[in-house]
Write an enzyme that holds these catalytic residues in place. Structure first.
Site, PDB file in Angstrom:
ATOM      1  N   SER A  47       0.726  -1.628  -0.261  1.00  0.00           N
ATOM      2  CA  SER A  47       0.558  -0.013   0.180  1.00  0.00           C
ATOM      3  C   SER A  47       0.778   1.240   0.008  1.00  0.00           C
ATOM      4  O   SER A  47       0.625   2.401  -0.302  1.00  0.00           O
ATOM      5  CB  SER A  47      -0.951   0.079   1.421  1.00  0.00           C
ATOM      6  OG  SER A  47       0.260  -0.371   2.607  1.00  0.00           O
TER       7      SER A  47
ATOM      8  N   HIS B 285      -2.761  -4.035  -5.658  1.00  0.00           N
ATOM      9  CA  HIS B 285      -3.069  -3.252  -4.453  1.00  0.00           C
ATOM     10  C   HIS B 285      -4.567  -2.910  -3.917  1.00  0.00           C
ATOM     11  O   HIS B 285      -5.621  -1.907  -4.159  1.00  0.00           O
ATOM     12  CB  HIS B 285      -2.996  -1.494  -4.007  1.00  0.00           C
ATOM     13  CG  HIS B 285      -3.294  -1.520  -2.758  1.00  0.00           C
ATOM     14  ND1 HIS B 285      -3.326   0.118  -2.578  1.00  0.00           N
ATOM     15  CD2 HIS B 285      -3.344  -1.640  -1.227  1.00  0.00           C
ATOM     16  CE1 HIS B 285      -3.585   0.418  -1.264  1.00  0.00           C
ATOM     17  NE2 HIS B 285      -4.029  -0.605  -0.355  1.00  0.00           N
TER      18      HIS B 285
ATOM     19  N   ASN C  59      -4.956   6.491  -2.206  1.00  0.00           N
ATOM     20  CA  ASN C  59      -3.766   7.211  -0.700  1.00  0.00           C
ATOM     21  C   ASN C  59      -3.247   8.223  -0.929  1.00  0.00           C
ATOM     22  O   ASN C  59      -2.956   9.323   0.096  1.00  0.00           O
ATOM     23  CB  ASN C  59      -2.602   6.324  -0.293  1.00  0.00           C
ATOM     24  CG  ASN C  59      -3.635   5.046   0.714  1.00  0.00           C
ATOM     25  OD1 ASN C  59      -4.366   5.293   1.725  1.00  0.00           O
ATOM     26  ND2 ASN C  59      -2.605   4.258   0.693  1.00  0.00           N
TER      27      ASN C  59
ATOM     28  N   GLU D 239      -5.824  -1.546  -7.098  1.00  0.00           N
ATOM     29  CA  GLU D 239      -5.288  -0.762  -7.963  1.00  0.00           C
ATOM     30  C   GLU D 239      -3.740  -1.216  -8.276  1.00  0.00           C
ATOM     31  O   GLU D 239      -3.122  -2.251  -8.053  1.00  0.00           O
ATOM     32  CB  GLU D 239      -4.512   0.580  -7.153  1.00  0.00           C
ATOM     33  CG  GLU D 239      -5.040   1.362  -6.773  1.00  0.00           C
ATOM     34  CD  GLU D 239      -4.750   2.294  -5.645  1.00  0.00           C
ATOM     35  OE1 GLU D 239      -5.012   3.268  -5.691  1.00  0.00           O
ATOM     36  OE2 GLU D 239      -3.698   1.888  -4.970  1.00  0.00           O
TER      37      GLU D 239
END
Length: 507
Positions: free
Chosen positions: A125, A146, A196, A158
């Site tokens: 991550s 991810h 993120n 992802e």
């Protein structure tokens, strides 16, 4: 080279059987894929297989999975007692601890075990896929994959291309995600990838607002939930996640981008981590306090009783909307070219604070109150005073705009109120992600709505708010604060200038 992930005999290995590994195993086995679990901890892989099988039984009991399908899915789960047992795998997904050295060592072992056409993927991550693969003989067959927790419910994944990742790897992982019932979004290898990275705006700007003393944390949460439509306020969210998780992520992305001001974290969270005020997990002590899992009730200021003076409304920025609402609520409008003595002075600025809005029109700051119309304030209205607004005018404005039962938040002076600041920052960081070619505009919005649960993706949200208005807010905040954090992305500036959607890709 290519890999047919639709093949009926596809075999998937998963290294690391914690929460993420178990979740990936569940959706893989349910998709008809033989799944082999491996973990260095004694008994962990067997426990993971039992846990996932139990999940299939629960789904069958709830009628969400046919009983025979649950049995077949559980039968596809195998356990590898030593790493070489993964050698038949066409794909191996790593879901171990977020440590670069540990991941590199694992991939070095896997590279010598699996077939040369096998694909190796990392569920990292926060680490760069390029760095994980860098020391392998064939780094081109490594990609990022991810997932988000809980994997079966969070339907986005992802797919990350490292600097040397071969095209077929991303294509295969994209197809594999679709086979497992997830929505793949393609990203280039960069700190934070898409979700993120895009999520940096919400919490960091809320912390900046709190640190400036604009409003209490709970009032910021109320405004962003009720007006902007977020499911949770930023401080509720930090309490849920835990500052021991969210603060290091803020710091990591900030430093990986060489102190880019847009991602600047707050010393407030660093202090709270040291103090052990992590959120729900730390004996219910975070920004809020929690007892038996219930969040403490925070004070709600009563609507004041106030004499209602005539109301003069500036028509600058969003003033026409403010005038229409004031009249609808029964205010006696002062229609003079300038405010009469004793009139409440109302402004509705974009990006600037109440002080600057009053100064630019030579209005009396002791009678000036600002109202935010950036987002239609149907569920909550935000009022903002100058540092010297007299209490009787503040209370009159509060009483007026609460007279139809809509709650009102009164905050101190701030460039951009609360909603303008946060949403402009969300949109701007989203624009810069696509400006950097980290992902496509469509994948950005898809990733954010599925991965973060925002009401809209950053680009679609910018279109709803109006790119020109978002640009105006950022430009005003940059001019007033001098902080490069608010410099508009070229992607936003160009599309706002051209009058086209922020989702418009370069031709």
């Amino acid at each position: 080279m290519s890999l047919d992930v639709q093949r009926t005999d596809l075999t998937l290995g998963i290294v690391g059987t914690g929460v993420m590994g178990r979740g990936i195993a569940q959706i893989a086995a349910q998709a008809g894929i033989r799944t082999i679990l491996y973990d260095t901890r004694e008994g962990a892989a067997e426990a993971a297989r039992a846990h996932v099988a139990a999940q299939f039984r629960k789904l069958a009991e709830k009628g969400k999975l046919a009983p025979d399908a649950a049995e077949s899915a559980a039968a596809r789960l195998d356990v590898a007692h030593v790493l070489p047992h993964l050698s038949p795998c066409h794909v191996v997904i790593e879901a171990i601890v977020e440590d670069l050295t540990a991941k590199r060592e694992l991939f070095a072992h896997l590279e010598g075990l699996v077939h040369k056409d096998a694909l190796l993927a990392s569920n990292t991550s926060s680490l760069q896929v390029t760095a994980i693969a860098a020391k392998l003989e064939h780094p081109e067959r490594v990609g990022g994959f991810h997932f988000f927790n809980p994997v079966p419910l969070m339907k986005v994944v992802e797919v990350i291309d490292g600097v040397v990742t071969a095209p077929w790897v991303g294509e295969a992982l994209t197809a594999l995600a679709q086979r497992m019932g997830h929505v793949p979004v393609r990203a280039q290898d960069t700190p934070g990838f898409i979700v993120n990275h895009a999520g940096r705006a919400y919490g960091t700007e809320a912390l900046a607002i709190l640190r400036e003393g604009v409003a209490p944390f709970y009032e910021v949460d109320r405004i962003l939930r009720d007006v902007a439509g977020f499911r949770m306020g930023p401080f509720e969210l930090m309490d849920l996640t835990g500052l021991d998780v969210s603060h290091p992520v803020m710091e990591s992305i900030y430093h990986q981008y060489y102190e880019e001001p847009r991602y600047r974290p707050s010393p407030m969270t660093a202090q709270r981590v040291v103090a052990g005020l992590l959120g729900r997990k730390s004996d219910g002590r975070g920004f809020y306090r929690y007892a038996d899992g219930q969040q403490e009730a925070m004070p709600v200021p009563p609507v004041p009783k106030a004499d209602m003076p005539p109301v003069w409304v500036s028509r600058a920025d969003l003033g026409e909307l403010a005038a229409a609402l004031a009249e609808k609520l029964g205010a006696a409008l002062d229609l003079g070219a300038s405010p009469a003595n004793g009139s409440l002075v109302l402004v509705a600025p974009l990006g600037v604070d109440a002080t600057s809005a009053a100064a630019r029109e030579s209005l009396d700051p002791t009678r000036t109150v600002a109202i935010d119309f950036f987002v239609p304030p149907h569920k909550r209205r935000t009022l903002m005073t100058t540092p010297i607004t007299l209490p009787e005018y503040r209370d009159a404005a509060h009483a007026l705009f609460a007279s139809d039962g809509v709650p009102v938040s009164v905050i101190r002076d701030s460039t951009g109120f609360v909603v303008q600041r946060v949403l402009a920052h969300v949109v701007n960081i989203g624009c810069d992600i696509v400006q950097q070619r980290i992902c496509s505009p469509a994948d950005l919005d898809r990733a954010v709505t599925l991965g973060l649960g925002y009401p809209q993706g950053p680009l679609a949200w910018g279109d709803t708010l109006g790119p020109q208005r978002v640009l105006a807010v950022l430009a005003a905040m940059l001019a007033e604060s001098g902080d490069p954090r608010y410099r508009p992305s070229p992607w936003l500036r160009r599309r706002a200038t051209l009058g086209v959607s922020l989702l418009t890709p370069d031709s």
